[in-house]
Design a protein around this motif. Structure first.
Motif, mmCIF file in Angstrom:
data_model
loop_
_atom_site.group_PDB
_atom_site.id
_atom_site.type_symbol
_atom_site.label_atom_id
_atom_site.label_comp_id
_atom_site.label_asym_id
_atom_site.label_seq_id
_atom_site.Cartn_x
_atom_site.Cartn_y
_atom_site.Cartn_z
ATOM 1 N N PRO A 117 24.790 9.299 42.687
ATOM 2 C CA PRO A 117 23.649 10.051 42.162
ATOM 3 C C PRO A 117 22.762 9.180 41.281
ATOM 4 C CG PRO A 117 25.646 10.646 40.979
ATOM 5 C CD PRO A 117 26.072 9.769 42.113
ATOM 6 N N ALA A 118 21.494 9.534 41.239
ATOM 7 C CA ALA A 118 20.502 8.752 40.509
ATOM 8 C C ALA A 118 20.664 8.927 39.007
ATOM 9 C CB ALA A 118 19.099 9.165 40.927
ATOM 10 N N ALA A 119 20.259 7.902 38.268
ATOM 11 C CA ALA A 119 20.259 7.971 36.807
ATOM 12 C C ALA A 119 19.187 8.942 36.332
ATOM 13 C CB ALA A 119 20.024 6.591 36.217
ATOM 14 N N ALA A 120 19.321 9.374 35.071
ATOM 15 C CA ALA A 120 18.471 10.450 34.549
ATOM 16 C C ALA A 120 16.987 10.127 34.621
ATOM 17 C CB ALA A 120 18.868 10.755 33.106
ATOM 18 N N GLY A 121 16.623 8.889 34.302
ATOM 19 C CA GLY A 121 15.208 8.534 34.320
ATOM 20 C C GLY A 121 14.622 8.539 35.709
ATOM 21 N N LEU A 130 13.185 5.358 30.350
ATOM 22 C CA LEU A 130 13.778 6.036 31.498
ATOM 23 C C LEU A 130 15.014 5.289 32.003
ATOM 24 C CD1 LEU A 130 10.483 6.801 33.463
ATOM 25 C CD2 LEU A 130 11.730 8.320 31.911
ATOM 26 N N PRO A 131 16.210 5.845 31.835
ATOM 27 C CA PRO A 131 17.423 5.191 32.336
ATOM 28 C C PRO A 131 17.415 5.113 33.866
ATOM 29 C CG PRO A 131 17.963 6.872 30.706
ATOM 30 C CD PRO A 131 16.527 7.067 31.076
ATOM 31 N N HIS A 132 17.713 3.937 34.386
ATOM 32 C CA HIS A 132 17.800 3.714 35.833
ATOM 33 C C HIS A 132 19.088 2.974 36.149
ATOM 34 C CE1 HIS A 132 13.615 4.933 36.098
ATOM 35 N NE2 HIS A 132 13.709 4.888 37.398
ATOM 36 N N ALA A 133 19.539 3.127 37.393
ATOM 37 C CA ALA A 133 20.744 2.436 37.861
ATOM 38 C C ALA A 133 20.545 1.989 39.294
ATOM 39 C CB ALA A 133 21.960 3.338 37.748
ATOM 40 N N ALA A 134 20.874 0.735 39.550
ATOM 41 C CA ALA A 134 20.793 0.181 40.907
ATOM 42 C C ALA A 134 22.125 -0.468 41.255
ATOM 43 C CB ALA A 134 19.667 -0.844 41.011
ATOM 44 N N LEU A 135 22.399 -0.575 42.530
ATOM 45 C CA LEU A 135 23.557 -1.295 43.021
ATOM 46 C C LEU A 135 23.108 -2.663 43.522
ATOM 47 C CD1 LEU A 135 25.197 1.553 45.144
ATOM 48 C CD2 LEU A 135 25.636 0.970 42.739
#
Length: 273
Positions: free
Chosen positions: A149-153, A262-267
């Motif tokens: 699932p995507a990060a909040a931002g 905005l918090p983001h997360a990538a692989l």
């Protein structure tokens, strides 16, 4: 034999990104630039290395690889992106091309990188097979995708769309089920393994993207990316409603000076050809 066709998803992506280089550069490109140094490092990019940047966009990775004195080639499927990338990285060989067809011979590169490009291709497995084809045995391939699932931002704009009661339009196809894969560390590792890469590792890269409300809204308002296609396909009054919800939701992420964090997360995964 590999299926080497343009899917409905690919066709939709070409249409969505046509003429959007300027709007992308003004907003989302800054977000996507964050993992680039890590990505190049994971691919072993350094002085003298022959590197290919696939889906270069406005040329962020290609330009940094040139700064690192690599021998850089880059491709993108959108002519406006190619023009901007050529200006950003004038030492690079920048061409118009789209996965899964690259205009290079087998084993042409020591390293190949794709920063979020797998999010925009209809056949990720065939795309990775093509990256492996143009990378010499023992060379490295490194890619990033958005995590799920995507990060909040990352969900901010989507939440505004949902709050307005808008659903994904039928003219924006999703990946065919047989072409999709889990957007997790394990899922991306498996995908690279299926393409024949060895010693594959994956990590989650997180960061807080600093922007403004105006800048973050400018991308979807111009039709950039899938979220922008969803927004701009609505009637003006619905767009106004989406924007109103967006403004309200921004309060969760707004700090001093009205700056959004905005918090983001990538692989990010890499392996050896």
């Amino acid at each position: 034999m590999r299926r080497m066709v343009q899917t409905a998803f690919d066709t939709s992506e070409r249409r969505a990104w046509a003429g959007q280089a300027g709007a992308y550069a003004a907003g989302f490109a800054k977000l996507c630039a964050y993992p680039v140094p890590k990505l190049l490092d994971a691919a072993g990019v350094r002085e003298g290395v022959r590197v290919l940047d696939v889906g270069t966009g406005t040329g962020t990775a290609a330009a940094l690889a040139c700064e690192w004195e690599a021998k850089v080639s880059a491709v993108d499927a959108e002519p406006d992106m190619v023009s901007r990338a050529a200006l950003a990285a004038p030492q690079a060989d920048v061409r118009l091309a789209a996965l899964p067809h690259l205009p290079f011979s087998d084993d042409a590169f020591d390293a190949t990188v794709g920063n979020f490009v797998l999010n925009h291709v209809g056949q990720p497995r065939q795309a990775l097979a093509e990256l492996r084809r143009v990378t010499r045995p023992g060379g490295r391939i490194a890619v990033t995708i958005w995590a799920a699932p995507a990060a909040a931002g990352q969900t901010l704009l989507g939440r505004a769309v949902q709050a307005a009661g808008v659903t994904r339009p039928a003219h924006l196809p999703a990946l065919d089920p047989e072409d999709d894969f889990p957007r997790t560390e394990q899922g991306l590792v498996a995908l690279l393994g299926e393409a024949g890469l060895r010693d594959v590792v994956c990590e989650t890269v997180t960061w807080d993207h600093q922007t403004t409300r105006e800048e973050w809204w400018s991308g979807p308002a111009a039709g950039v990316a899938t979220i922008g296609q969803i927004v701009t396909s609505q009637h003006p009054e619905v767009i106004d409603e989406i924007k109103s919800h967006f403004e309200g939701l921004c309060a969760e992420f707004t700090g001093p000076g009205r700056v959004l964090s905005l918090p983001h997360a990538a692989l990010m995964a890499h392996g050896q050809a």
